[in-house]
Design an enzyme around this catalytic site. Structure first.
Site, PDB file in Angstrom:
ATOM      1  N   LYS A   1      13.908  41.550 -29.543  1.00 23.52           N
ATOM      2  CA  LYS A   1      13.111  41.291 -28.335  1.00 23.52           C
ATOM      3  C   LYS A   1      13.043  42.546 -27.471  1.00 23.52           C
ATOM      4  O   LYS A   1      14.054  43.246 -27.297  1.00 23.52           O
ATOM      5  CB  LYS A   1      13.755  40.140 -27.554  1.00 23.52           C
TER       6      LYS A   1
ATOM      7  N   SER B   1      15.095  30.630 -22.886  1.00 22.09           N
ATOM      8  CA  SER B   1      14.172  31.514 -23.602  1.00 22.09           C
ATOM      9  C   SER B   1      14.479  31.782 -25.070  1.00 22.09           C
ATOM     10  O   SER B   1      13.675  32.395 -25.760  1.00 22.09           O
ATOM     11  CB  SER B   1      14.086  32.856 -22.889  1.00 22.09           C
TER      12      SER B   1
ATOM     13  N   SER C   1      10.847  32.765 -23.032  1.00 24.96           N
ATOM     14  CA  SER C   1      10.175  34.038 -23.023  1.00 24.96           C
ATOM     15  C   SER C   1      10.261  34.812 -24.346  1.00 24.96           C
ATOM     16  O   SER C   1       9.481  35.741 -24.546  1.00 24.96           O
ATOM     17  CB  SER C   1      10.754  34.912 -21.907  1.00 24.96           C
TER      18      SER C   1
HETATM   19  N1  GLN Z   1      11.467  29.907 -18.577  1.00 25.28           N
HETATM   20  C1  GLN Z   1      12.551  30.366 -17.774  1.00 25.28           C
HETATM   21  C2  GLN Z   1      12.049  31.327 -16.725  1.00 25.28           C
HETATM   22  O1  GLN Z   1      10.903  31.526 -16.685  1.00 25.28           O
HETATM   23  C3  GLN Z   1      13.612  30.982 -18.632  1.00 25.28           C
HETATM   24  C4  GLN Z   1      13.394  32.394 -18.955  1.00 25.28           C
HETATM   25  C5  GLN Z   1      14.498  32.954 -19.797  1.00 25.28           C
HETATM   26  O2  GLN Z   1      15.340  32.228 -20.305  1.00 25.28           O
HETATM   27  N2  GLN Z   1      14.516  34.264 -19.889  1.00 25.28           N
HETATM   28  O3  GLN Z   1      12.790  31.853 -15.947  1.00 25.28           O
END
Ligand code: GLN
Length: 481
Positions: free
Chosen positions: A80, A179, A155
């Site tokens: 990532k 994410s 994400s």
């Molecule tokens: N969807 C969550 C956010 O937008 C989690 C993001 C993540 O785990 N990096 O913060």
């Protein structure tokens, strides 16, 4: 879904041992898949063939000399793009870091490479890992390989899509509020968030430091264990990494699951869940019962406050972590006629809409006069959410829930409604706040053939128990291969 051959850590090793393929040939095969498929998926942002082939050649040289191969020898992986890679552009899917080339590797990356893995490239994600759909990338959305008009989740959407489409055998993602697990669920691949402290975050570009974790995506639970075994353990470069011994995940995973107590928290099966998700997860629980597990009905009463708590804590920490991108120290600089104008131009152009929204919300929650009402209160509620887990684990060995309330939604469907987007995280943020480990594993598909994920939580540092149950489930549902 795709006609391409499905490789696993174990089949790569078998093929290398049997000499039916070399590491270089396997690397080339993956690059040719990427060349064909990535233009439509947009899962990879940067490829690193030079480094990949050099590593593959090292593995082939080891084979030729008859040396014992390390555990991930020749296994093609993706990283990532919030995780630093020496000499390979690391953008956080942001204009701010569009040209940033780190001078060092994150520990998790170095450990994968030391174990023989071949790093194919860097995967797309929501900008600075903020999002649940991968639509917040400055470099365009990722498409779900299962249904191209749908999001892969976020994400870590690029990592999940790359593994689901077999453009990598495994991938690293990060989980701050879901994410890793949510994109794993939406793309139909196993995905694990280890315990806070289990995996070093040295070299991870921070979003929310009290929550961020690195973990693996793979196509089987055994492969998850193989990747986790390599990246886990104390690292002198990360004072938040724990000095807790790393168990032999493989041996632990073979243990029978009979008699295991499965906690079912009522709060995770309430309103707002897609009926097909509910059905498949309930079917999944029946499978676990047939394997000899016992279910225990639980209540985790503070779950309702998790989204609000998470979005205060995460955004507050993000506003502070992202202050470093100021045009002076890192990344983009857009000049202006004064220092202030330079800051405004740089941050105004470098960050996308969602990142700006988070910085503003977070700064507000931390500002004088509001700190006690928001940030401090959120920290208190966080303790209550953690206590819910502690209490639940007195009655149950693991907790089983859906990973996401809905399957993959359409690209564009929620992008103008941040609240609807934030609500996608309802079943995942609790585990982040509490620091416990969790996996998402495939548990069937909807009538439209969209994947559904089942989530398993365990107490801190009990990843082996999660893997044990996940592997038994995978064996019983025929989702492994
Ligand atoms: N969807 C969550 C956010 O937008 C989690 C993001 C993540 O785990 N990096 O913060």
């Amino acid at each position: 879904m795709s006609a391409v051959k499905k490789w696993t850590v174990f089949s790569v090793r078998a093929a290398l041992d049997a000499k039916t393929i070399s590491a270089r040939e396997l690397t080339a095969e993956f690059y040719s898949r990427i060349e064909k498929r990535n233009p439509e998926l947009n899962a990879y942002l940067t490829l690193s063939p030079e480094r990949a082939y050099a590593q593959a050649d090292r593995v082939d040289a080891m084979r030729a000399s008859g040396k014992p191969l390390p555990p991930l020898a020749g296994v093609p992986v993706a990283i990532k793009d919030v995780i630093s890679t020496r000499g390979i552009r690391t953008t956080c899917a942001s204009r701010m870091l569009e040209d940033y080339v780190p001078p060092f590797d994150a520990t998790a990356v170095a450990r994968l490479e030391d174990a023989g893995a071949v790093i194919l490239g860097k995967t797309n994600c929501d900008e600075f890992a903020m999002g649940s759909s991968n639509e917040n990338s400055a470099f365009g959305p990722v498409r779900n390989p299962v249904a191209l008009d749908r999001v892969p989740g976020g994400s870590s959407g690029g990592s999940a899509a790359a593994v689901a489409a077999q453009l990598a055998v495994g991938a690293l993602g990060t989980d701050t509020g879901g994410s890793i697990r949510q994109p794993g669920a939406l793309c139909g691949v196993p995905a694990m968030m280890p315990t806070y402290g289990r995996v070093s975050r040295y070299g991870l570009i921070a979003f929310a430091s009290s929550l961020d974790r690195i973990g693996p995506f793979a196509t089987t639970v055994s492969d998850i264990a193989a990747f986790l075994a390599v990246i886990s353990g104390r690292d002198e470069n990360d004072s938040t990494s724990a000095s807790v011994p790393v168990p032999g995940f493989f041996a632990e995973m073979q243990k029978p699951v009979e008699g295991m107590r499965i906690g079912i928290p009522a709060e995770y099966f309430g309103e707002g869940m897609d009926p097909e998700v509910r059905q498949k997860v309930e079917d999944g629980i029946e499978v676990l019962k047939k394997l000899g597990c016992r279910t225990v009905n639980l209540s985790m009463p503070h779950t309702d406050y998790a989204i609000a708590t998470y979005y205060i804590v995460a955004n507050a920490e993000a506003s502070s972590n992202l202050a470093r991108f100021d045009g002076v120290r890192y990344g983009l600089r857009v000049d202006g006629s004064s220092l202030r104008e330079m800051y405004e131009n740089t941050r105004g152009r470098g960050f996308g809409t969602e990142v700006k929204r988070r910085i503003m919300l977070g700064t507000y929650a931390l500002s004088s006069g509001y700190y006690d009402a928001y940030y401090l209160r959120a920290q208190k509620v966080r303790s209550l959410i953690t206590r819910d887990f502690t209490e639940a684990f007195k009655k149950a060995d693991v907790i089983v829930t859906p990973t996401s309330p809905s399957p993959a939604f359409r690209i564009g469907e929620r992008i103008d409604d941040p609240l609807a987007m934030y609500l996608s995280d309802i079943y995942t943020v609790t585990g982040d706040l509490a620091g416990v480990p969790a996996i998402s594993i495939p548990c069937g598909v909807t009538s439209d053939r969209l994947p559904i994920g089942l989530q398993i939580f365990a107490p801190a540092f009990m990843e082996a128990r999660i893997l044990q149950l996940a592997r038994a489930f995978e064996g019983a549902t025929g989702d492994s291969s």
